[in-house]
Write an enzyme that holds these catalytic residues in place. Sequence first.
Site, PDB file in Angstrom:
ATOM      1  N   GLY A   7     -42.793  21.213  -2.865  1.00  0.00           N
ATOM      2  CA  GLY A   7     -43.415  19.986  -2.686  1.00  0.00           C
ATOM      3  C   GLY A   7     -44.654  19.433  -2.696  1.00  0.00           C
ATOM      4  O   GLY A   7     -45.735  20.124  -2.386  1.00  0.00           O
ATOM      5  N   CYS A   8     -45.042  18.187  -2.514  1.00  0.00           N
ATOM      6  CA  CYS A   8     -46.287  17.513  -2.416  1.00  0.00           C
ATOM      7  C   CYS A   8     -46.883  18.091  -0.758  1.00  0.00           C
ATOM      8  O   CYS A   8     -48.212  18.005  -1.327  1.00  0.00           O
ATOM      9  CB  CYS A   8     -46.176  15.967  -2.356  1.00  0.00           C
ATOM     10  SG  CYS A   8     -45.168  14.819  -1.154  1.00  0.00           S
ATOM     11  N   PHE A   9     -46.652  17.597  -0.052  1.00  0.00           N
ATOM     12  CA  PHE A   9     -46.995  18.085   1.427  1.00  0.00           C
ATOM     13  C   PHE A   9     -47.039  19.975   1.358  1.00  0.00           C
ATOM     14  O   PHE A   9     -48.225  20.935   1.959  1.00  0.00           O
ATOM     15  CB  PHE A   9     -46.233  18.150   2.370  1.00  0.00           C
ATOM     16  CG  PHE A   9     -46.819  16.938   2.885  1.00  0.00           C
ATOM     17  CD1 PHE A   9     -48.066  16.816   3.480  1.00  0.00           C
ATOM     18  CD2 PHE A   9     -45.201  16.642   3.650  1.00  0.00           C
ATOM     19  CE1 PHE A   9     -48.523  15.927   4.960  1.00  0.00           C
ATOM     20  CE2 PHE A   9     -46.164  15.808   5.032  1.00  0.00           C
ATOM     21  CZ  PHE A   9     -47.098  14.904   5.419  1.00  0.00           C
TER      22      PHE A   9
END
Length: 353
Positions: free
Chosen positions: A160-162
């Site tokens: 995921g981006c985080f």
Amino acid sequence: MTRKIPAAVLGATGYVGGELLRLLAAHPGFELRAAVSTSKSGQTIDSVFPALSPAYPYERFCSLEHCETMLGEIDELALFSTAPHGASAALVARLLDSAQRQNVTVHTVDSSADFRYPDHNDYSSVYDQAHGAPAILDQFVQGVPEQVPVWQAPHVGHPGCFATAALLAAVPLCLAQPDMESVFINGVTGSTGAGRAPLPGTHHPERHSNLYAYKPLAHRHEPEIEAGIRVAGGGDVRVNFVPHSGPFSRGIHVTLQAELPAPMTMSTLCEIYDSYYENAMFVQRLEGTPRIKNVVTSNHCHIGVAARGNTVVVMSVIDNLVKGAAGGAIQWMNRLYALPEHSGLTSVSPAWT
């Protein structure tokens, strides 16, 4: 002219799907053959993304069934999935099965959460639902491209981006400090990280000129970051993660803080990151502190570090839609097809956003 590899995008009307369409339009090695959308099938791409009209003046979103029919016209496919968590796995499995029956070679990069864990039980414990295609999990490798130098699987589950921003900050330090037990990570994300569907947290009056934490020490990216550190060889490190919603549309700023067993100098800390990312063209350690505006719309990650005694701080900024999703997916697909890793990802970003 060199023949381009056909590409398909599942969930093509979302923010990440739109970024994939944009990047594919300029890619020298891939050519869009199917932009799959259940909600917009039959509508033109530029009706959803007007900015893409010059690249796709006539192309339309299509159904999954149309994509399966298209498989009969090709012998290989670069499959990108940006379908929602919980739905992507079954869609990918269906297309892989259809491709196998039609002797089509496929490489997949999935940007949902469905293939981020090698064990379906880990996925179920985090997302509180059964996995949609556990039988094919062993065909996927997980990780940030810069942190998986060798792999054998034909498909990828993109973090995921985080998690991408956090792992780019955390892994070099965890490898250099094998006895480190825990890290503390604060992250701030733009509103596009919540997806295209309107939500209270993305409503303009709530988000504008505002900053707030959500799900502190309870966000589902926390175990994903821990798993990513293990995959990269960093051992079992406890991650204490506090995400925040920021008053901007795209970008992520992550700050990692850790207490080390012994003091570390600034020069040593810099050398850890310079050495680890020496051959990583999309990751750069800066002097000073990184800023989101300098990476927005690009596939780059900028890192800054600080040290005082036993305390170290590592800051990481990325574009959540590009390096954290679509750009990272393109980067992985380049690797899967043995193309130059930077293909389609080197266009100059706006000087100011």
